[in-house]
Design a protein around this motif. Structure first.
Motif, PDB file in Angstrom:
ATOM      1  N   ILE A 170       0.841  -1.208   0.000  1.00 33.30           N
ATOM      2  CA  ILE A 170       0.000   0.000   0.000  1.00 33.30           C
ATOM      3  C   ILE A 170       0.867   1.246   0.000  1.00 33.30           C
ATOM      4  N   ASP A 171       1.924   1.233   0.814  1.00 31.51           N
ATOM      5  CA  ASP A 171       2.837   2.381   0.878  1.00 31.51           C
ATOM      6  C   ASP A 171       3.482   2.636  -0.483  1.00 31.51           C
ATOM      7  N   ASP A 172       3.923   1.570  -1.142  1.00 34.52           N
ATOM      8  CA  ASP A 172       4.493   1.716  -2.487  1.00 34.52           C
ATOM      9  C   ASP A 172       3.457   2.269  -3.460  1.00 34.52           C
ATOM     10  N   GLY A 173       2.221   1.788  -3.334  1.00 32.68           N
ATOM     11  CA  GLY A 173       1.143   2.259  -4.202  1.00 32.68           C
ATOM     12  C   GLY A 173       0.834   3.724  -4.001  1.00 32.68           C
ATOM     13  N   VAL A 174       0.826   4.162  -2.752  1.00 36.73           N
ATOM     14  CA  VAL A 174       0.576   5.582  -2.471  1.00 36.73           C
ATOM     15  C   VAL A 174       1.684   6.432  -3.081  1.00 36.73           C
ATOM     16  N   THR A 175       2.928   5.995  -2.906  1.00 34.91           N
ATOM     17  CA  THR A 175       4.063   6.731  -3.483  1.00 34.91           C
ATOM     18  C   THR A 175       3.936   6.805  -4.998  1.00 34.91           C
ATOM     19  N   LYS A 176       3.612   5.679  -5.618  1.00 33.29           N
ATOM     20  CA  LYS A 176       3.478   5.622  -7.077  1.00 33.29           C
ATOM     21  C   LYS A 176       2.326   6.515  -7.563  1.00 33.29           C
ATOM     22  N   ILE A 177       1.205   6.446  -6.885  1.00 32.02           N
ATOM     23  CA  ILE A 177       0.035   7.226  -7.305  1.00 32.02           C
ATOM     24  C   ILE A 177       0.276   8.718  -7.114  1.00 32.02           C
ATOM     25  N   VAL A 178       0.936   9.094  -6.017  1.00 31.61           N
ATOM     26  CA  VAL A 178       1.278  10.511  -5.806  1.00 31.61           C
ATOM     27  C   VAL A 178       2.168  10.993  -6.948  1.00 31.61           C
TER      28      VAL A 178
END
Length: 175
Positions: free
Chosen positions: A134-142
């Motif tokens: 999830i943390d990686d996904g948030v970083t990617k989406i940001v």
């Protein structure tokens, strides 16, 4: 409703509060044959009724429990379709957040029914791994949002420059 009326001591001073979620969960599992104590514990479970996947898994947990079948890690992974990759859209990210809540619900139930939800430590490990995804996904989406904002602002600037140039050409041609 009967539970609330039995718990009322003096309606002007003492009353049951926050029973909407409890009643929602009771309605969800009303058709599942469970002992009264277990039904009560399930109704106290912390779920967000606005998350359809969490509600569906709540039902599956109750069914599994009513069949006297332990909710193993393999069973849980099959239900949530583990493993996951880094989310690329906001909808993917929301789904992963729901899966995280499903793991939380498993852990909550494991404290109350240790024999039916026996693999709490393994689920906790899975939840930690999911937290990283999830943390990686948030970083990617940001990053994607920032890039799209930059692209749209530069595209808007290009469009504005083109418009100004067109207006100058028209003004020059009229003159």
């Amino acid at each position: 409703d009967v539970f609330v009326s039995l718990c009322t001591l003096d309606s002007s001073l003492y009353f049951m509060c926050l029973m909407d979620d409890f009643k929602f969960q009771a309605d969800l599992i009303q058709h599942i044959p469970l002992p009264l104590r277990s039904r009560y514990v399930f109704c106290c479970a912390p779920i967000n009724k606005k998350m359809p996947f969490v509600c569906a898994m709540f039902l599956k947990y109750a069914r599994q429990f009513s069949q006297n079948e332990p909710a193993t890690l393999d069973w849980l992974c099959h239900q949530v379709k583990w493993p996951f990759s880094t989310p690329s859209t906001l909808l993917d990210l929301v789904h992963l957040e729901e899966v995280y809540d499903v793991f939380d619900l498993y852990l909550w139930l494991s404290y109350r029914f240790t024999d039916m939800f026996p693999e709490a430590e393994l689920v906790r490990d899975l939840q930690t791994e999911l937290d990283g995804i999830i943390d990686d996904g948030v970083t990617k989406i940001v990053r994607l949002i920032r890039n799209s904002d930059t692209q749209s602002s530069s595209a808007a600037a290009d469009t504005e420059d083109t418009f100004i140039m067109d207006q100058r050409k028209k003004h020059t041609l009229r003159g």
